[in-house]
Scaffold this motif. Sequence first.
Motif, mmCIF file in Angstrom:
data_model
loop_
_atom_site.group_PDB
_atom_site.id
_atom_site.type_symbol
_atom_site.label_atom_id
_atom_site.label_comp_id
_atom_site.label_asym_id
_atom_site.label_seq_id
_atom_site.Cartn_x
_atom_site.Cartn_y
_atom_site.Cartn_z
ATOM 1 N N ILE A 122 3.749 4.402 -3.735
ATOM 2 C CA ILE A 122 2.911 3.362 -4.336
ATOM 3 C C ILE A 122 1.429 3.679 -4.228
ATOM 4 C CG2 ILE A 122 2.138 0.969 -4.034
ATOM 5 C CD1 ILE A 122 5.053 0.270 -3.363
ATOM 6 N N TYR A 123 0.994 4.179 -3.063
ATOM 7 C CA TYR A 123 -0.441 4.244 -2.813
ATOM 8 C C TYR A 123 -1.118 5.449 -3.456
ATOM 9 C CZ TYR A 123 0.623 0.412 0.236
ATOM 10 O OH TYR A 123 1.057 -0.795 0.715
ATOM 11 N N TYR A 124 -0.356 6.261 -4.175
ATOM 12 C CA TYR A 124 -1.003 7.282 -5.001
ATOM 13 C C TYR A 124 -1.538 6.671 -6.293
ATOM 14 C CZ TYR A 124 0.771 10.677 -1.746
ATOM 15 O OH TYR A 124 1.012 11.385 -0.597
ATOM 16 N N ALA A 125 -0.908 5.630 -6.769
ATOM 17 C CA ALA A 125 -1.378 4.923 -7.959
ATOM 18 C C ALA A 125 -2.219 3.702 -7.593
ATOM 19 C CB ALA A 125 -0.188 4.492 -8.816
ATOM 20 N N HIS A 126 -1.968 3.134 -6.413
ATOM 21 C CA HIS A 126 -2.681 1.928 -5.968
ATOM 22 C C HIS A 126 -3.223 2.225 -4.570
ATOM 23 C CE1 HIS A 126 -0.688 -0.218 -9.303
ATOM 24 N NE2 HIS A 126 0.373 0.472 -8.946
ATOM 25 N N ARG A 127 -4.425 2.767 -4.502
ATOM 26 C CA ARG A 127 -4.918 3.356 -3.259
ATOM 27 C C ARG A 127 -5.556 2.360 -2.295
ATOM 28 N NH1 ARG A 127 -6.717 7.779 -6.796
ATOM 29 N NH2 ARG A 127 -5.197 9.482 -6.571
ATOM 30 N N THR A 128 -5.691 1.111 -2.691
ATOM 31 C CA THR A 128 -6.322 0.138 -1.795
ATOM 32 C C THR A 128 -5.429 -0.104 -0.586
ATOM 33 O OG1 THR A 128 -7.407 -0.947 -3.653
ATOM 34 C CG2 THR A 128 -7.260 -2.184 -1.592
ATOM 35 N N PRO A 129 -5.912 0.160 0.627
ATOM 36 C CA PRO A 129 -5.072 -0.016 1.819
ATOM 37 C C PRO A 129 -5.018 -1.477 2.252
ATOM 38 C CG PRO A 129 -7.226 0.780 2.452
ATOM 39 C CD PRO A 129 -7.231 0.718 0.947
ATOM 40 N N PRO A 130 -4.067 -1.833 3.113
ATOM 41 C CA PRO A 130 -4.039 -3.190 3.684
ATOM 42 C C PRO A 130 -5.348 -3.490 4.395
ATOM 43 C CG PRO A 130 -1.999 -2.020 4.171
ATOM 44 C CD PRO A 130 -2.938 -1.013 3.586
ATOM 45 N N GLN A 131 -5.882 -4.683 4.170
ATOM 46 C CA GLN A 131 -7.202 -5.016 4.698
ATOM 47 C C GLN A 131 -7.188 -5.328 6.191
ATOM 48 O OE1 GLN A 131 -10.099 -4.671 2.756
ATOM 49 N NE2 GLN A 131 -8.452 -3.620 1.649
ATOM 50 N N ASP A 132 -5.988 -5.473 6.793
ATOM 51 C CA ASP A 132 -5.963 -5.771 8.226
ATOM 52 C C ASP A 132 -6.032 -4.506 9.085
ATOM 53 O OD1 ASP A 132 -3.466 -4.856 7.495
ATOM 54 O OD2 ASP A 132 -2.348 -6.328 8.672
ATOM 55 N N LEU A 133 -6.088 -3.322 8.435
ATOM 56 C CA LEU A 133 -6.225 -2.085 9.179
ATOM 57 C C LEU A 133 -7.680 -1.859 9.577
ATOM 58 C CD1 LEU A 133 -3.961 0.310 7.044
ATOM 59 C CD2 LEU A 133 -3.400 -0.746 9.238
ATOM 60 N N PRO A 134 -7.930 -1.133 10.677
ATOM 61 C CA PRO A 134 -9.319 -0.817 11.048
ATOM 62 C C PRO A 134 -10.025 -0.041 9.938
ATOM 63 C CG PRO A 134 -7.804 -0.310 12.847
ATOM 64 C CD PRO A 134 -6.952 -0.628 11.656
ATOM 65 N N ALA A 284 4.783 -2.017 -8.609
ATOM 66 C CA ALA A 284 5.408 -0.846 -7.986
ATOM 67 C C ALA A 284 6.144 -1.285 -6.734
ATOM 68 C CB ALA A 284 4.350 0.204 -7.631
ATOM 69 N N GLU A 285 7.310 -0.683 -6.500
ATOM 70 C CA GLU A 285 8.080 -0.944 -5.284
ATOM 71 C C GLU A 285 8.897 0.307 -4.939
ATOM 72 O OE1 GLU A 285 8.050 -3.393 -3.189
ATOM 73 O OE2 GLU A 285 6.821 -4.787 -4.331
ATOM 74 N N GLY A 286 9.118 0.477 -3.633
ATOM 75 C CA GLY A 286 10.027 1.537 -3.217
ATOM 76 C C GLY A 286 11.447 1.032 -3.104
ATOM 77 N N TYR A 287 11.583 -0.266 -2.868
ATOM 78 C CA TYR A 287 12.909 -0.878 -2.799
ATOM 79 C C TYR A 287 12.833 -2.355 -3.183
ATOM 80 C CZ TYR A 287 17.583 -2.062 -1.165
ATOM 81 O OH TYR A 287 18.876 -2.494 -1.104
ATOM 82 N N GLY A 288 12.234 -3.177 -2.346
ATOM 83 C CA GLY A 288 12.205 -4.615 -2.609
ATOM 84 C C GLY A 288 13.232 -5.333 -1.769
ATOM 85 N N LEU A 289 13.057 -5.277 -0.440
ATOM 86 C CA LEU A 289 14.032 -5.875 0.474
ATOM 87 C C LEU A 289 14.223 -7.374 0.248
ATOM 88 C CD1 LEU A 289 15.977 -5.517 2.796
ATOM 89 C CD2 LEU A 289 14.045 -5.625 4.383
#
Length: 386
Positions: A122-134, A284-289
């Motif tokens: 997913i993050y090759y097309a949507h590169r914005t990371p989670p905002q809770d990361l340092p 985009a999804e890798g699975y969708g649990l």
Amino acid sequence: MPEVSTPVPRRRLCQNRHVLKLFFDCRYTRTQVHDGISRFTASLVEAAAEQADVTMLISDPEQLNLLPDLAHLQISSPTSAREPWVARQINPHRPDVVFSPMQTMGGRGRNYPLILTLHDLIYYAHRTPPQDLPALVRLGWRAYHLSYLPQRLVLNQADAVATVSETTRGLIREHRLTRRPVELISNAPPSVQRPRDPAEAPRRELIYMGSFMGYKNVESVIAGLNRLPGYTLHLCSPIQAPREAQLRALARDPEQLVFHHGISDADYRALLRGGSALVTLSAAEGYGLPVVEAMAHGTPVVLSDLPIFHEIGGAAVAEAGAQVVPGNDPEAFARAVRRLEEPGTFARASRAARDRSLEFAWSDSAAALVDLGERLASHGQAARKS
């Protein structure tokens, strides 16, 4: 010095053969409410413990809140500067194999086979990371996804790579991300012994479970909700206040939005068993649990038209248990929800969704993991003897 705890095993393993000594990286488990990786970890490690001698690797004792009662070893955090050499903390315990539900586990100096997991691209097309990361981690995240080279280097340090769907396995091969074997260790729903009654009319409630990152396209779900007066949308995951304000501003009637800011398993089950559908219009999804979790309860799903959702939905798509619509077509989304207002349509969709969910099981995923681990361990033992 790492701390190890060994509770009394709750399972009876075969005493007539070598039992795989599997170390399972649980350091991405949340401490209060599961996200996707956390739920994958907790579900798979519990199932694997029925088939192997499992030790969980944790970095925070609070992670045990959401993990099964198994032996555990506390080591450094996966975001620590020590991560590239984390094997130094694991080697003395002599595992047969180490499995990580992520692809970022350090492997330098290890003396055990290592399995890494890549859930999606997913993050090759949507590169914005989670905002809770340092901030420094977010910067590294973006740099990492500028090309496939870093991913290749990381995956090729492992002995095998796992992924959760045929869709992602195909993408890994298409982009030649690794020379290692790519094994399918699928997601699965929890065991639901008594699904909802398909003949019982649902409440006009829609359920969304997932993050609020841009590619999740929650905006289109709300645009569809604006065409569905009388419906309520339950947004179950934790959300930061600025993002919540952005989404509330999109709703014609903000009272239709219920933000739970994280939800207990019991409350989530109650929503799934009473609502009209679980919905996602993700780009985009890798699975969708959450999709198979909902289907396990007999709850229909309305999904964006992605290859992965066709793979997961399978026959349920053809039988309308899983409706797929263009992700940026709010009117098509609203029509799909309205179809479920007909009792016969809802009942058929509920049964089809439940039937499809039974084709996935954590025990099967655990068997695939243990089989792979045994093959790698045997190969490693043979190599050491030669």
